[in-house]
Scaffold this motif. Structure first.
Motif, PDB file in Angstrom:
ATOM      1  N   UNK A  46       0.815  -1.213   0.000  1.00  0.00           N
ATOM      2  CA  UNK A  46       0.000   0.000   0.000  1.00  0.00           C
ATOM      3  C   UNK A  46       0.852   1.269   0.000  1.00  0.00           C
ATOM      4  N   UNK A  47       2.008   1.221   0.660  1.00  0.00           N
ATOM      5  CA  UNK A  47       2.873   2.405   0.674  1.00  0.00           C
ATOM      6  C   UNK A  47       3.358   2.736  -0.739  1.00  0.00           C
ATOM      7  N   UNK A  48       3.726   1.690  -1.503  1.00  0.00           N
ATOM      8  CA  UNK A  48       4.165   1.914  -2.888  1.00  0.00           C
ATOM      9  C   UNK A  48       3.045   2.536  -3.712  1.00  0.00           C
ATOM     10  N   UNK A  49       1.844   1.959  -3.608  1.00  0.00           N
ATOM     11  CA  UNK A  49       0.735   2.445  -4.414  1.00  0.00           C
ATOM     12  C   UNK A  49       0.281   3.838  -3.984  1.00  0.00           C
ATOM     13  N   UNK A  50       0.333   4.112  -2.681  1.00  0.00           N
ATOM     14  CA  UNK A  50      -0.039   5.442  -2.208  1.00  0.00           C
ATOM     15  C   UNK A  50       0.962   6.483  -2.709  1.00  0.00           C
ATOM     16  N   UNK A  51       2.258   6.136  -2.654  1.00  0.00           N
ATOM     17  CA  UNK A  51       3.290   7.053  -3.145  1.00  0.00           C
ATOM     18  C   UNK A  51       3.113   7.300  -4.644  1.00  0.00           C
ATOM     19  N   UNK A  52       2.782   6.239  -5.401  1.00  0.00           N
ATOM     20  CA  UNK A  52       2.554   6.404  -6.830  1.00  0.00           C
ATOM     21  C   UNK A  52       1.337   7.286  -7.085  1.00  0.00           C
ATOM     22  N   UNK A  53       0.277   7.071  -6.313  1.00  0.00           N
ATOM     23  CA  UNK A  53      -0.954   7.834  -6.515  1.00  0.00           C
ATOM     24  C   UNK A  53      -0.748   9.325  -6.268  1.00  0.00           C
ATOM     25  N   UNK A  54      -0.170   9.657  -5.098  1.00  0.00           N
ATOM     26  CA  UNK A  54      -0.016  11.086  -4.788  1.00  0.00           C
ATOM     27  C   UNK A  54       1.013  11.744  -5.700  1.00  0.00           C
ATOM     28  N   UNK A  55       1.998  10.949  -6.154  1.00  0.00           N
ATOM     29  CA  UNK A  55       2.984  11.506  -7.076  1.00  0.00           C
ATOM     30  C   UNK A  55       2.397  11.785  -8.444  1.00  0.00           C
ATOM     31  N   UNK A  56       1.588  10.848  -8.931  1.00  0.00           N
ATOM     32  CA  UNK A  56       0.984  11.011 -10.254  1.00  0.00           C
ATOM     33  C   UNK A  56       0.059  12.227 -10.298  1.00  0.00           C
ATOM     34  N   UNK A  57      -0.660  12.481  -9.196  1.00  0.00           N
ATOM     35  CA  UNK A  57      -1.558  13.645  -9.191  1.00  0.00           C
ATOM     36  C   UNK A  57      -0.838  14.929  -8.796  1.00  0.00           C
ATOM     37  N   UNK A  62      19.708  -7.565 -14.494  1.00  0.00           N
ATOM     38  CA  UNK A  62      20.694  -7.124 -13.508  1.00  0.00           C
ATOM     39  C   UNK A  62      20.160  -6.818 -12.130  1.00  0.00           C
ATOM     40  N   UNK A  63      18.861  -6.989 -11.888  1.00  0.00           N
ATOM     41  CA  UNK A  63      18.313  -6.752 -10.547  1.00  0.00           C
ATOM     42  C   UNK A  63      18.665  -7.908  -9.619  1.00  0.00           C
ATOM     43  N   UNK A  64      18.660  -7.635  -8.318  1.00  0.00           N
ATOM     44  CA  UNK A  64      18.794  -8.741  -7.383  1.00  0.00           C
ATOM     45  C   UNK A  64      17.427  -9.382  -7.183  1.00  0.00           C
ATOM     46  N   UNK A  65      17.383 -10.476  -6.406  1.00  0.00           N
ATOM     47  CA  UNK A  65      16.125 -11.208  -6.251  1.00  0.00           C
ATOM     48  C   UNK A  65      15.046 -10.357  -5.584  1.00  0.00           C
ATOM     49  N   UNK A  66      15.426  -9.596  -4.564  1.00  0.00           N
ATOM     50  CA  UNK A  66      14.432  -8.789  -3.859  1.00  0.00           C
ATOM     51  C   UNK A  66      13.828  -7.735  -4.781  1.00  0.00           C
ATOM     52  N   UNK A  67      14.682  -7.039  -5.546  1.00  0.00           N
ATOM     53  CA  UNK A  67      14.188  -6.020  -6.456  1.00  0.00           C
ATOM     54  C   UNK A  67      13.335  -6.608  -7.564  1.00  0.00           C
ATOM     55  N   UNK A  68      13.769  -7.755  -8.109  1.00  0.00           N
ATOM     56  CA  UNK A  68      13.003  -8.404  -9.169  1.00  0.00           C
ATOM     57  C   UNK A  68      11.640  -8.864  -8.654  1.00  0.00           C
ATOM     58  N   UNK A  69      11.621  -9.423  -7.432  1.00  0.00           N
ATOM     59  CA  UNK A  69      10.355  -9.877  -6.850  1.00  0.00           C
ATOM     60  C   UNK A  69       9.448  -8.698  -6.534  1.00  0.00           C
ATOM     61  N   UNK A  70      10.014  -7.618  -6.030  1.00  0.00           N
ATOM     62  CA  UNK A  70       9.238  -6.429  -5.690  1.00  0.00           C
ATOM     63  C   UNK A  70       8.519  -5.898  -6.947  1.00  0.00           C
ATOM     64  N   UNK A  71       9.253  -5.755  -8.028  1.00  0.00           N
ATOM     65  CA  UNK A  71       8.643  -5.252  -9.250  1.00  0.00           C
ATOM     66  C   UNK A  71       7.641  -6.257  -9.811  1.00  0.00           C
ATOM     67  N   UNK A  72       7.962  -7.546  -9.707  1.00  0.00           N
ATOM     68  CA  UNK A  72       7.042  -8.590 -10.175  1.00  0.00           C
ATOM     69  C   UNK A  72       5.704  -8.516  -9.454  1.00  0.00           C
ATOM     70  N   UNK A  73       5.741  -8.321  -8.127  1.00  0.00           N
ATOM     71  CA  UNK A  73       4.501  -8.273  -7.360  1.00  0.00           C
ATOM     72  C   UNK A  73       3.735  -6.970  -7.610  1.00  0.00           C
ATOM     73  N   UNK A  74       4.477  -5.888  -7.880  1.00  0.00           N
ATOM     74  CA  UNK A  74       3.801  -4.628  -8.212  1.00  0.00           C
ATOM     75  C   UNK A  74       3.001  -4.761  -9.506  1.00  0.00           C
ATOM     76  N   UNK A  75       3.620  -5.325 -10.540  1.00  0.00           N
ATOM     77  CA  UNK A  75       2.918  -5.413 -11.819  1.00  0.00           C
ATOM     78  C   UNK A  75       1.888  -6.539 -11.820  1.00  0.00           C
ATOM     79  N   UNK A  76       1.928  -7.402 -10.800  1.00  0.00           N
ATOM     80  CA  UNK A  76       0.900  -8.445 -10.696  1.00  0.00           C
ATOM     81  C   UNK A  76      -0.458  -7.836 -10.373  1.00  0.00           C
TER      82      UNK A  76
END
Length: 277
Positions: free
Chosen positions: A65-76, A184-198
């Motif tokens: 939720x923190x990621x999505x909230x940051x994206x939302x307030x940033x986009x607007x 070139x991402x590490x596992x944590x970064x790759x998983x983080x982005x994977x779950x975001x786009x899921x």
């Protein structure tokens, strides 16, 4: 479908949607192995499927939720200039990574799933998925790029990898994590982005099914069973996400190998059992 079967399928969905082991492959293979006789194309199965997706997507939104909230307030446009620019950049990357699966899914999903969605083929592609995970670990770049360095080409490449999940037995999260590792991402970064786009992918699949649901008469008891399954799938997905993010944070050397070996073993055993029965 009885309550026990609904709960088992919900747990399976909540776990395998995030674990790199293919939720669709398990959903095709397991009922066939157990001879449950569940027709997933039956109209009465539709509300159940929709609620499973709602539960999983809600869990992902809750965890990130923190990621999505940051994206939302940033986009607007709320925040300082740097925050707004970074939020809009990340939002654009999510959109870019989602586009290939949306296009391919819209054009080919029914054809691909109709062509490959037999238990034997799904079990075979579980093995292929395991090999893919091993392949990703062997060929990954070791640059340890942070997630913040992701480019539009990186996002597009990961999005293209995501399209392989249309084939039962191929894992969406596994393919996108491998795509991230190869960029070139590490596992944590790759998983983080994977779950975001899921999240938009799962929500989008749910929204596409809602118009069909509105034209179907829901049999008595199905809605209550579907709500129960949604809660079970959501809790399972939340626990799975927490475990995986912690796991990938602590293991950045061959972290996909256990899942790869599991997929290969599960595929081989399933093929043997399906042939025998």
């Amino acid at each position: 479908m009885d309550t026990l079967q609904a709960v088992v399928i919900a747990i399976l969905q909540g776990a395998t949607e995030l674990f790199p082991v293919s939720s669709l492959g398990h959903a095709v293979v397991l009922p066939a192995l157990l001879r449950w006789g569940i027709d997933q194309h039956d109209p009465s199965f539709l509300p159940f499927l929709v609620m499973l997706h709602v539960g999983t997507a809600t869990a992902l939104l809750g965890f990130f939720w923190r990621d999505w909230w940051a994206l939302f307030i940033g986009v607007i446009g709320i925040g300082d200039t740097h925050q707004v620019q970074e939020s809009r950049r990340v939002f654009l990357l999510v959109v870019i990574a989602t586009i290939p699966a949306v296009i391919v899914g819209f054009l080919l999903e029914k054809f691909v799933r109709g062509l490959f969605a037999s238990p034997l083929v799904a079990a075979t592609f579980l093995i292929v998925n395991g090999v893919l995970l091993l392949f990703g670990e062997r060929l990954r770049q070791r640059g340890q790029r942070p997630l913040s360095s992701l480019t539009q080409m990186d996002a597009l490449t990961i999005g293209i990898w995501q399209c392989t999940a249309l084939i039962p037995g191929m894992s969406r999260s596994g393919a996108t994590i491998v795509g991230g590792l190869l960029r070139g991402l590490n596992h944590e970064g790759a998983a983080h982005f994977s779950f975001l786009i899921a999240t938009p992918i799962i929500l989008g699949a749910t929204v596409l099914e809602v118009p069909k649901l509105l034209h179907e008469s829901v049999p008595a008891g199905v809605l209550e069973l579907s709500v129960l399954a949604a809660v079970v799938a959501g809790v399972t997905a939340l626990l799975s996400t927490w475990f995986l993010m912690r796991y990938f944070r602590q293991h950045d050397a061959m972290a996909l190998n256990p899942f790869a070996y599991y997929c290969i073993l599960a595929g081989v055993v399933s093929l043997g059992l399906l042939v025998l029965i």
